[in-house]
Design an enzyme around this catalytic site. Structure first.
Site, short mmCIF file in Angstrom:
data_model
loop_
_atom_site.label_atom_id
_atom_site.label_comp_id
_atom_site.label_asym_id
_atom_site.label_seq_id
_atom_site.Cartn_x
_atom_site.Cartn_y
_atom_site.Cartn_z
N HIS A 1 0.85 -1.20 0.00
CA HIS A 1 0.00 0.00 0.00
C HIS A 1 0.89 1.24 0.00
CE1 HIS A 1 -3.19 2.80 1.19
NE2 HIS A 1 -4.00 1.86 0.74
N ASP B 1 -7.96 -5.24 -0.54
CA ASP B 1 -8.38 -6.07 -1.68
C ASP B 1 -8.04 -7.55 -1.54
OD1 ASP B 1 -7.48 -3.20 -3.42
OD2 ASP B 1 -9.51 -4.02 -3.39
#
Ligand code: SDX
Length: 393
Positions: free
Chosen positions: A270, A328
């Site tokens: 991320h 996700d």
């Protein structure tokens, strides 16, 4: 000073904007919507209540929530002529392509009535977008599966309505599963906003030109679709399908670490979180509960995902780079268990992110100091030179 967080003033030099909406502490793995921890909202709130919170800055009281819910449900229908759009799409059109196109087309119906400088007009646009996204998304789904569109039923909850529009058919009664309704509502909450991510920044940049909010939200859909962003939930399932079984995990971990191999571990890493994404922690727990409740606890894809996570989190490459599962990594496994096809996962991300996009758009429009976005560059091209005629080249 946010209590036990201190805001690093130096950071403002690279920040694209100031915002009151969402706070992320990437090192601590903290996510707050208007100051409320995502863990508490995911457990105790509803998607419409969180939408109200993001748009208005405070949790609603009973009457405010009832009024807000009504102000959304009255706009769930779309103009009947919008159905013609879907007749033009190829039978296997990607649902994100359909969603992006049809959301943008909402501008064609409302452009004469939109005044972005009028607060009531902005509120009406916000309610229309939040209300119509599920109807458009479900129409894209029905086009994909070759079934007749299902109209919204306003007596249902937001997530119940979405499930009904997705899965009910004229040929048989459809009963909404409370497990699915609760899981879907929580996933929408978890995706609702995430400060200045790529798609939200796209919405703000597009909106800063004064374009209408439907067009700005459509630009957010386009940005979200990428596999490095919201398209990752679809990419995770495709990655798990490609890996196939646990015996091949080490091979794919090696590929992810190989600089010369474009393969990345989808659902990992991320830009901001250098710790476990707090949303992934919640989704992982919900994934186990939902698959358990649906009698799918031994889903081989879940076991494979857990094996992948277990090995990656012990591997120096991922540990040194602080690469953890993100929002996700597990979400697609829940969507799949609910009967949603893989290429539709990012559409559900877009539905969840819609209140965040429209809240960020509203904040940007209401900021009187706001000017048109105009990122600059470092020029690395040729120095000034004169034109050379063709016969001299
Ligand atoms: C979302 O911004 C947001 O808030 C987004 C989002 C939201 O709610 O809006 O949270 C939603 O988009 C989540 C991210 C979904 N994307 C994926 O899961 C795709 C896989 N992840 C990677 O593509 C990547 O981690 C990104 C795109 C998410 C971040 O890319 P960065 O900024 O390049 O990652 P980084 O700077 O932290 O990378 C540091 C190192 C690099 O290697 P070195 O150059 O140091 O040798 O880690 C490597 C990267 O190559 N790396 C990975 C990796 N992610 C980063 N290596 C293998 N697999 C990965 N997934």
């Amino acid at each position: 000073d946010f209590g036990h967080f201190t805001y690093d003033p130096g950071f403002t030099s690279t920040a694209s904007c100031r915002s009151d909406i969402t706070f992320i502490d990437g090192d601590e793995g903290v996510l707050l919507y208007r100051g409320y921890p995502i863990e508490q909202l995911a457990e105790k709130s509803s998607f419409l209540e969180v939408s109200y919170l993001l748009l208005n800055g405070e949790l609603p009281d009973k009457n405010e929530l009832a009024d807000f819910t009504r102000s959304i449900t009255v706009h769930t229908m779309v103009n009947e002529s919008l159905k013609n759009f879907f007749d033009g799409f190829h039978y296997n059109a990607h649902p994100m392509a359909m969603l992006t196109a049809v959301v943008s087309s909402l501008s064609a119906f409302y452009h004469e009535s939109i005044d972005i400088n009028d607060p009531d007009s902005r509120t009406l646009c916000a309610h229309r977008i939040i209300a119509k996204m599920p109807t458009i998304a479900a129409a894209a789904f029905k086009h994909l599966v070759g079934e007749p569109f299902v109209y919204p039923l306003n007596r249902l909850s937001y997530s119940g309505n979405l499930l009904n529009m997705l899965f009910s058919r004229p040929s048989e009664e459809y009963e909404i599963s409370p497990i699915a309704e609760k899981a879907l509502d929580q996933l929408l909450i978890l995706h609702a906003d995430h400060e200045q991510n790529a798609s939200t920044s796209t919405v703000r940049l597009a909106g800063s030109t004064g374009t209408n909010p439907f067009a700005a939200i459509a630009s957010g859909c386009a940005a979200l679709w990428g596999p490095a962003h919201g398209g990752a939930n679809e990419a995770v399932l495709r990655m798990l399908e490609e890996i196939g079984d646990a015996s091949r995990v080490e091979k794919y971990i090696a590929k992810a670490k190989d600089k010369d191999d474009p393969f990345r571990l989808m659902g990992f890493g991320h830009r901001v979180y250098k710790n476990y994404d707090p949303r992934a922690t919640i989704i992982r727990k919900t994934c186990h509960e939902v698959l358990d409740d649906l009698g799918m606890a031994n889903d081989p894809k879940l076991e494979l995902a857990m094996k992948l996570e277990d090995i990656a989190l012990k591997d120096d490459y991922f540990v040194e780079r602080k690469l953890y599962p993100n929002v996700d990594f597990y979400s697609g496994l829940i969507y799949k268990a609910l009967g949603i096809p893989t290429q539709f996962f990012t559409v559900l991300f877009a539905l969840g992110r819609t209140p965040g996009w429209i809240a960020q758009w509203t904040e940007m429009v209401e900021d009187k100091e706001q000017r048109i976005g105009r990122p600059r560059q470092v020029y690395t091209g040729a120095a000034r030179r004169d034109y050379v005629p063709l016969d001299k080249r």
